[in-house]
Scaffold this motif. Sequence first.
Motif, mmCIF file in Angstrom:
data_model
loop_
_atom_site.group_PDB
_atom_site.id
_atom_site.type_symbol
_atom_site.label_atom_id
_atom_site.label_comp_id
_atom_site.label_asym_id
_atom_site.label_seq_id
_atom_site.Cartn_x
_atom_site.Cartn_y
_atom_site.Cartn_z
ATOM 1 N N THR A 105 0.856 -1.184 0.000
ATOM 2 C CA THR A 105 0.000 0.000 0.000
ATOM 3 C C THR A 105 0.894 1.237 0.000
ATOM 4 O OG1 THR A 105 -0.066 0.176 2.415
ATOM 5 C CG2 THR A 105 -1.722 -1.238 1.363
ATOM 6 N N PRO A 106 0.387 2.405 -0.464
ATOM 7 C CA PRO A 106 1.200 3.627 -0.448
ATOM 8 C C PRO A 106 1.784 3.945 0.927
ATOM 9 C CG PRO A 106 -0.748 3.966 -1.768
ATOM 10 C CD PRO A 106 -0.912 2.619 -1.125
ATOM 11 N N LYS A 107 0.992 3.730 1.983
ATOM 12 C CA LYS A 107 1.456 4.012 3.339
ATOM 13 C C LYS A 107 2.595 3.078 3.739
ATOM 14 C CE LYS A 107 -0.136 4.344 8.137
ATOM 15 N NZ LYS A 107 -1.303 4.200 9.054
ATOM 16 N N ASP A 108 2.405 1.762 3.500
ATOM 17 C CA ASP A 108 3.444 0.783 3.836
ATOM 18 C C ASP A 108 4.685 0.988 2.974
ATOM 19 O OD1 ASP A 108 1.925 -0.372 5.796
ATOM 20 O OD2 ASP A 108 1.188 -2.020 4.540
ATOM 21 N N SER A 109 4.459 1.347 1.719
ATOM 22 C CA SER A 109 5.566 1.583 0.799
ATOM 23 C C SER A 109 6.455 2.719 1.296
ATOM 24 C CB SER A 109 5.026 1.902 -0.596
ATOM 25 O OG SER A 109 6.075 2.286 -1.454
ATOM 26 N N LYS A 110 5.855 3.828 1.659
ATOM 27 C CA LYS A 110 6.614 4.983 2.135
ATOM 28 C C LYS A 110 7.396 4.650 3.399
ATOM 29 C CE LYS A 110 6.119 9.849 3.441
ATOM 30 N NZ LYS A 110 5.162 10.975 3.622
ATOM 31 N N ARG A 111 6.714 3.980 4.341
ATOM 32 C CA ARG A 111 7.365 3.618 5.600
ATOM 33 C C ARG A 111 8.552 2.696 5.373
ATOM 34 N NH1 ARG A 111 7.324 -0.902 8.265
ATOM 35 N NH2 ARG A 111 5.607 -1.753 7.017
ATOM 36 N N LYS A 112 8.331 1.646 4.562
ATOM 37 C CA LYS A 112 9.379 0.649 4.369
ATOM 38 C C LYS A 112 10.542 1.205 3.563
ATOM 39 C CE LYS A 112 10.998 -3.379 5.192
ATOM 40 N NZ LYS A 112 11.371 -3.743 6.570
ATOM 41 N N ILE A 113 10.250 2.008 2.552
ATOM 42 C CA ILE A 113 11.330 2.596 1.745
ATOM 43 C C ILE A 113 12.203 3.495 2.606
ATOM 44 C CG2 ILE A 113 11.812 4.270 -0.091
ATOM 45 C CD1 ILE A 113 9.447 3.009 -1.624
ATOM 46 N N ASN A 114 11.605 4.340 3.420
ATOM 47 C CA ASN A 114 12.389 5.225 4.287
ATOM 48 C C ASN A 114 13.232 4.419 5.276
ATOM 49 O OD1 ASN A 114 11.489 7.598 3.103
ATOM 50 N ND2 ASN A 114 9.742 7.805 4.489
ATOM 51 N N GLU A 115 12.651 3.355 5.781
ATOM 52 C CA GLU A 115 13.369 2.492 6.727
ATOM 53 C C GLU A 115 14.577 1.845 6.063
ATOM 54 O OE1 GLU A 115 12.326 -1.835 8.520
ATOM 55 O OE2 GLU A 115 10.839 -0.279 8.956
ATOM 56 N N LEU A 116 14.381 1.327 4.847
ATOM 57 C CA LEU A 116 15.477 0.654 4.156
ATOM 58 C C LEU A 116 16.539 1.620 3.646
ATOM 59 C CD1 LEU A 116 13.387 -2.038 2.266
ATOM 60 C CD2 LEU A 116 15.158 -2.486 3.976
#
Length: 300
Positions: A105-116
């Motif tokens: 999802t856009p929300k999970d995508s943003k969170r995970k990309i920033n984390e990685l």
Amino acid sequence: MELYIKHISKQFKDLTAVNDITLQITPGVWGLLGANGAGKTTLMRMIAGIMKPTSGQILYDGIPIHELKESFRDVFGYLPQEFGFYPEFTVKDYLEYIAVLKGLTPKDSKRKINELLEQMTLSHVKNKKITKLSGGMKRRVGIAQALLNEPEVLILDEPTSGLDPGERVRFRNLLSEFAHDRIVLISTHIVSDVEYIATQNAVMKEGKLLAKGTTEELVKLVEGKVWSARIPMNRLPEYEQKLQIVNIRNEDNGQIAIRYLAGRPFTEDSLPVSPHLEDLYLWLFPTDTVSKKTFSGKND
């Protein structure tokens, strides 16, 4: 959770790249060791579903992966030796694109990309084109995309190629933590990448499975075959012709200390030393260049 590789073989005309491999892989870090041409990449491509085996099956929790289809890809992460991307992609563009393909999802995508981006030390280049990055940074982008969907099964083919020693240490620590309740399979010929973090190791040679076990179990295969000795420096060429020397260190008074592999001691003053996983690798995969190690600062 289990990935069961059941009597897998892959034939290319007259070449058998993978020959009747059976492995039951459970959660933890697994090292897949072997020289170039051992069949590691072919095996990984079959696990990833990119290549069909000539015979045998690959099952995840008892179900063949070709039957699971999308449901297996949803829990699967893969880093090939070379990963493709559009030349115009920035790091962030690429990770967003892969996140969409993986159904985040856009929300999970943003969170995970920033984390990685933070974990892979890529935040400062997130808006830079991947084509402009160094080899090590490109590899870190590839690792990040494999981790995007927090996969239950993570397959990494030579993941630390191009990484500097500090990056490799950070990556190993990340994988060790990540694999607590997941399957992580690392194909590599850099033994130090898996020696201390692998739950189990499998060793392949010429398409066959030679050995499987923990690091402690595997190094027992070369107990009594690893030796250290002091020799005059001017006799090194003579010893290099006769021994598989794996390490050399300068000593005082024109002497050098050598670590070598042999079925029995070559000199009267040779002492047995505790083997490492690298010793097993070099014993199984000797090369003409093994005795030409550069001088190093330590020797066991």
